[in-house]
Scaffold this motif. Sequence first.
Motif, PDB file in Angstrom:
ATOM      1  N   UNK A  70       0.790  -1.234   0.000  1.00  0.00           N
ATOM      2  CA  UNK A  70       0.000   0.000   0.000  1.00  0.00           C
ATOM      3  C   UNK A  70       0.823   1.287   0.000  1.00  0.00           C
ATOM      4  N   UNK A  71       2.030   1.245   0.507  1.00  0.00           N
ATOM      5  CA  UNK A  71       2.842   2.457   0.589  1.00  0.00           C
ATOM      6  C   UNK A  71       3.930   2.499  -0.484  1.00  0.00           C
ATOM      7  N   UNK A  72       4.042   1.425  -1.273  1.00  0.00           N
ATOM      8  CA  UNK A  72       5.062   1.365  -2.311  1.00  0.00           C
ATOM      9  C   UNK A  72       6.463   1.131  -1.771  1.00  0.00           C
ATOM     10  N   UNK A  73       6.573   0.781  -0.479  1.00  0.00           N
ATOM     11  CA  UNK A  73       7.885   0.570   0.132  1.00  0.00           C
ATOM     12  C   UNK A  73       8.605  -0.629  -0.478  1.00  0.00           C
ATOM     13  N   UNK A  74       7.891  -1.748  -0.647  1.00  0.00           N
ATOM     14  CA  UNK A  74       8.526  -2.929  -1.215  1.00  0.00           C
ATOM     15  C   UNK A  74       8.971  -2.651  -2.655  1.00  0.00           C
ATOM     16  N   UNK A  75       8.163  -1.961  -3.422  1.00  0.00           N
ATOM     17  CA  UNK A  75       8.520  -1.638  -4.809  1.00  0.00           C
ATOM     18  C   UNK A  75       9.809  -0.817  -4.859  1.00  0.00           C
ATOM     19  N   UNK A  76      10.020   0.057  -3.883  1.00  0.00           N
ATOM     20  CA  UNK A  76      11.238   0.869  -3.841  1.00  0.00           C
ATOM     21  C   UNK A  76      12.452   0.061  -3.378  1.00  0.00           C
ATOM     22  N   UNK A  77      12.238  -0.902  -2.498  1.00  0.00           N
ATOM     23  CA  UNK A  77      13.351  -1.645  -1.901  1.00  0.00           C
ATOM     24  C   UNK A  77      13.769  -2.897  -2.660  1.00  0.00           C
ATOM     25  N   UNK A  78      12.878  -3.479  -3.436  1.00  0.00           N
ATOM     26  CA  UNK A  78      13.118  -4.819  -4.001  1.00  0.00           C
ATOM     27  C   UNK A  78      14.214  -4.857  -5.063  1.00  0.00           C
ATOM     28  N   UNK A  79      14.479  -3.774  -5.748  1.00  0.00           N
ATOM     29  CA  UNK A  79      15.534  -3.677  -6.758  1.00  0.00           C
ATOM     30  C   UNK A  79      15.352  -4.649  -7.929  1.00  0.00           C
ATOM     31  N   UNK A  94      18.653 -13.220   1.506  1.00  0.00           N
ATOM     32  CA  UNK A  94      18.505 -13.381   0.064  1.00  0.00           C
ATOM     33  C   UNK A  94      19.619 -14.296  -0.444  1.00  0.00           C
ATOM     34  N   UNK A  95      19.252 -15.315  -1.205  1.00  0.00           N
ATOM     35  CA  UNK A  95      20.267 -16.199  -1.775  1.00  0.00           C
ATOM     36  C   UNK A  95      20.295 -16.133  -3.305  1.00  0.00           C
ATOM     37  N   UNK A  96      19.276 -15.529  -3.900  1.00  0.00           N
ATOM     38  CA  UNK A  96      19.219 -15.392  -5.354  1.00  0.00           C
ATOM     39  C   UNK A  96      18.192 -14.323  -5.685  1.00  0.00           C
ATOM     40  N   UNK A  97      18.436 -13.626  -6.765  1.00  0.00           N
ATOM     41  CA  UNK A  97      17.421 -12.706  -7.294  1.00  0.00           C
ATOM     42  C   UNK A  97      17.595 -12.589  -8.793  1.00  0.00           C
ATOM     43  N   UNK A  98      16.506 -12.280  -9.447  1.00  0.00           N
ATOM     44  CA  UNK A  98      16.509 -12.064 -10.888  1.00  0.00           C
ATOM     45  C   UNK A  98      15.667 -10.820 -11.150  1.00  0.00           C
ATOM     46  N   UNK A  99      16.198  -9.898 -11.916  1.00  0.00           N
ATOM     47  CA  UNK A  99      15.509  -8.634 -12.183  1.00  0.00           C
ATOM     48  C   UNK A  99      14.217  -8.831 -12.959  1.00  0.00           C
ATOM     49  N   UNK A 100      14.190  -9.847 -13.831  1.00  0.00           N
ATOM     50  CA  UNK A 100      13.005 -10.133 -14.640  1.00  0.00           C
ATOM     51  C   UNK A 100      12.845 -11.645 -14.732  1.00  0.00           C
ATOM     52  N   UNK A 101      11.780 -12.081 -15.365  1.00  0.00           N
ATOM     53  CA  UNK A 101      11.574 -13.510 -15.580  1.00  0.00           C
ATOM     54  C   UNK A 101      12.575 -13.992 -16.637  1.00  0.00           C
ATOM     55  N   UNK A 102      13.073 -15.204 -16.471  1.00  0.00           N
ATOM     56  CA  UNK A 102      14.025 -15.775 -17.427  1.00  0.00           C
ATOM     57  C   UNK A 102      13.282 -16.654 -18.432  1.00  0.00           C
TER      58      UNK A 102
END
Length: 119
Positions: A70-79, A94-102
């Motif tokens: 609701x506050x957009x905090x996660x959208x700002x932090x998730x990178x 965090x052990x893995x992240x992907x900016x977009x779907x592969x």
Amino acid sequence: MYHHATTWPGAKVPHAWVTRGAERLSTLDLGGRGRFTLLTGIGGEAWVAAASAHGITAVTIGPGADYEDPYGDWARLREIGDSGCVLLRPDNHVCFRSATVTDDPSATLRAALDKVLGL
């Protein structure tokens, strides 16, 4: 010396308030409990399917999803983008992240798990 909230692998998942109905939770409450957890946005359906195939809990955060931001905090932090993902270890790091779907989210997730688990 100073805390910098990030979703880079090795960091603890950053805190952001999310809601499910009238319930307000921290992103810190979404993972842990002895299991891997995958966080994704409203464009991450392929990640959710891949997580399910590997027995991983998947959580979608966004408008009309499992949890709302609701506050957009996660959208700002998730990178990452809405179609990306953040994979959390059972200790909420965090052990893995992907900016977009592969092209093959299931194979990507399997490779990440193999690396994390030393397989």
